[in-house]
Scaffold this active site. Structure first.
Site, PDB file in Angstrom:
ATOM      1  N   ASN A   9     -20.451 -42.221 -61.840  1.00  0.00           N
ATOM      2  CA  ASN A   9     -18.944 -42.128 -61.097  1.00  0.00           C
ATOM      3  C   ASN A   9     -17.666 -42.745 -61.050  1.00  0.00           C
ATOM      4  OD1 ASN A   9     -20.412 -40.479 -58.577  1.00  0.00           O
ATOM      5  ND2 ASN A   9     -21.421 -42.522 -58.227  1.00  0.00           N
ATOM      6  N   HIS A  12     -13.312 -43.027 -65.764  1.00  0.00           N
ATOM      7  CA  HIS A  12     -12.908 -42.847 -67.323  1.00  0.00           C
ATOM      8  C   HIS A  12     -13.759 -42.328 -67.323  1.00  0.00           C
ATOM      9  CE1 HIS A  12      -9.107 -44.856 -65.315  1.00  0.00           C
ATOM     10  NE2 HIS A  12     -10.215 -45.243 -64.318  1.00  0.00           N
ATOM     11  N   LYS A  13     -15.059 -42.831 -67.385  1.00  0.00           N
ATOM     12  CA  LYS A  13     -16.089 -42.164 -67.991  1.00  0.00           C
ATOM     13  C   LYS A  13     -16.406 -40.970 -68.866  1.00  0.00           C
ATOM     14  CE  LYS A  13     -19.484 -46.097 -67.430  1.00  0.00           C
ATOM     15  NZ  LYS A  13     -21.027 -46.356 -66.880  1.00  0.00           N
ATOM     16  N   ASP A  70     -24.797 -46.328 -69.657  1.00  0.00           N
ATOM     17  CA  ASP A  70     -24.658 -47.770 -68.613  1.00  0.00           C
ATOM     18  C   ASP A  70     -25.030 -48.475 -69.397  1.00  0.00           C
ATOM     19  OD1 ASP A  70     -25.802 -49.395 -66.584  1.00  0.00           O
ATOM     20  OD2 ASP A  70     -26.231 -50.255 -67.987  1.00  0.00           O
ATOM     21  N   HIS A 185     -18.009 -48.099 -78.663  1.00  0.00           N
ATOM     22  CA  HIS A 185     -19.420 -47.910 -78.849  1.00  0.00           C
ATOM     23  C   HIS A 185     -20.086 -46.283 -77.663  1.00  0.00           C
ATOM     24  CE1 HIS A 185     -16.864 -48.700 -74.612  1.00  0.00           C
ATOM     25  NE2 HIS A 185     -18.036 -49.218 -74.281  1.00  0.00           N
TER      26      HIS A 185
HETATM   27  P1  ITT Z   1     -21.521 -45.572 -62.933  1.00  0.00           P
HETATM   28  O1  ITT Z   1     -22.793 -46.390 -63.341  1.00  0.00           O
HETATM   29  O2  ITT Z   1     -21.068 -44.275 -61.976  1.00  0.00           O
HETATM   30  O3  ITT Z   1     -21.548 -44.390 -64.855  1.00  0.00           O
HETATM   31  P2  ITT Z   1     -20.081 -47.782 -63.798  1.00  0.00           P
HETATM   32  O4  ITT Z   1     -18.576 -48.509 -63.821  1.00  0.00           O
HETATM   33  O5  ITT Z   1     -20.499 -48.344 -62.291  1.00  0.00           O
HETATM   34  O6  ITT Z   1     -19.944 -46.250 -63.101  1.00  0.00           O
HETATM   35  P3  ITT Z   1     -21.676 -49.048 -65.486  1.00  0.00           P
HETATM   36  O7  ITT Z   1     -23.076 -49.743 -64.485  1.00  0.00           O
HETATM   37  O8  ITT Z   1     -22.029 -48.396 -66.803  1.00  0.00           O
HETATM   38  O9  ITT Z   1     -20.643 -48.225 -64.585  1.00  0.00           O
HETATM   39  O10 ITT Z   1     -20.658 -50.069 -65.903  1.00  0.00           O
HETATM   40  C1  ITT Z   1     -20.035 -50.847 -66.631  1.00  0.00           C
HETATM   41  C2  ITT Z   1     -18.193 -51.560 -67.043  1.00  0.00           C
HETATM   42  O11 ITT Z   1     -18.540 -51.432 -67.982  1.00  0.00           O
HETATM   43  C3  ITT Z   1     -17.197 -50.356 -66.673  1.00  0.00           C
HETATM   44  O12 ITT Z   1     -17.261 -50.706 -64.937  1.00  0.00           O
HETATM   45  C4  ITT Z   1     -17.068 -51.659 -67.641  1.00  0.00           C
HETATM   46  O13 ITT Z   1     -16.406 -52.846 -66.881  1.00  0.00           O
HETATM   47  C5  ITT Z   1     -17.518 -52.000 -68.661  1.00  0.00           C
HETATM   48  N1  ITT Z   1     -17.363 -50.901 -69.337  1.00  0.00           N
HETATM   49  C6  ITT Z   1     -18.058 -50.323 -69.832  1.00  0.00           C
HETATM   50  N2  ITT Z   1     -17.392 -49.236 -70.930  1.00  0.00           N
HETATM   51  C7  ITT Z   1     -16.116 -49.948 -71.354  1.00  0.00           C
HETATM   52  C8  ITT Z   1     -15.590 -49.571 -71.727  1.00  0.00           C
HETATM   53  O14 ITT Z   1     -15.222 -48.656 -72.496  1.00  0.00           O
HETATM   54  N3  ITT Z   1     -13.846 -49.669 -72.357  1.00  0.00           N
HETATM   55  C9  ITT Z   1     -13.933 -51.035 -71.444  1.00  0.00           C
HETATM   56  N4  ITT Z   1     -14.519 -51.279 -69.983  1.00  0.00           N
HETATM   57  C10 ITT Z   1     -16.307 -50.863 -70.268  1.00  0.00           C
END
Ligand code: ITT
Length: 202
Positions: A9, A12-13, A70, A185
């Site tokens: 959800n 940005h990802k 994740d 990453h």
């Molecule tokens: P989904 O589970 O729906 O994919 P989410 O944002 O909840 O979305 P995660 O549980 O994997 O995803 O949490 C990842 C968090 O880690 C994200 O919200 C950021 O705070 C941090 N994070 C991960 N990748 C990052 C990046 O490339 N740059 C900055 N922060 C990042």
């Protein structure tokens, strides 16, 4: 063209992943496009288990190949925190902050917890889980760096304004999306996943 759902959800990802998958003969489909609007559960203590849970949830709902990401920031002086709690880290101190302000408060809390620490070492980690015919495949990516003393830059998301990747003097948030996508990453995990798909499709 084969459709693969990206079980996230986080817009940005999705935007980073879509760029990283450019040129592949598969179509990346978002949760929005399949009409999925609810949160996806992530109840575990490891990136691998959470990634599997997210991908399996959507696979069971659609029957289509599906992958999840994740990820999080692991800070040495905090014994790996915020780690799997990266997205909702701020809630431990600022429970009343609305979700749209989560990045700002996550960064604030991180700086507060590191205020007396000279060890600024950290790493971002991503685990991608691809579920195909009900079977999981994992791809990991790591980037090492340090935590800045104050936020800088406005690109990217999450902890990007505080993360200075090894070998650079600027944060991820000061880089263009292309530059971050060369070394992040997520890019490193996606490189392995893309290679896996290319080998299958060939
Ligand atoms: P989904 O589970 O729906 O994919 P989410 O944002 O909840 O979305 P995660 O549980 O994997 O995803 O949490 C990842 C968090 O880690 C994200 O919200 C950021 O705070 C941090 N994070 C991960 N990748 C990052 C990046 O490339 N740059 C900055 N922060 C990042």
């Amino acid at each position: 063209m084969q459709k693969i759902i990206f079980a996230s959800n986080n817009r940005h990802k999705l935007s980073e992943i879509t760029k990283l998958a450019e040129g592949l003969p598969v179509e990346i489909v978002s949760l929005k496009e399949i009409g999925w609007t609810s949160e996806i559960p992530e109840d575990y203590d490891t990136f691998e288990q959470n990634a599997l849970q997210k991908a399996i949830t959507i696979f069971q709902h659609t029957g289509l190949s599906c992958f999840s990401d994740d990820s999080g920031l692991e800070v040495e002086a905090l014994n790996g925190l915020p780690g799997v709690h990266s997205a909702r880290f701020y809630l431990s101190k600022y429970p009343d902050v609305p979700p749209q302000d989560r990045d700002r408060y996550n960064n604030l809390l991180l700086l507060e917890m590191l205020q007396h620490s000279t060890n600024r070492n950290a790493r971002f980690r991503t685990v991608i889980c691809y579920v195909e015919d009900g079977h999981p495949h994992y791809f990991e990516g790591v980037v090492r760096g340090t935590i800045a003393y104050e936020p800088a830059g406005s690109n990217g998301f999450g902890y990007d304004p505080l993360f200075i990747p090894e070998g650079y003097q600027i944060t991820f948030a000061q880089m263009s999306s292309e530059q971050k996508n060369m070394l992040s990453h997520r890019a490193r995990a996606m490189e392995k996943f893309v290679q896996y798909l290319k080998n299958k499709i060939r």
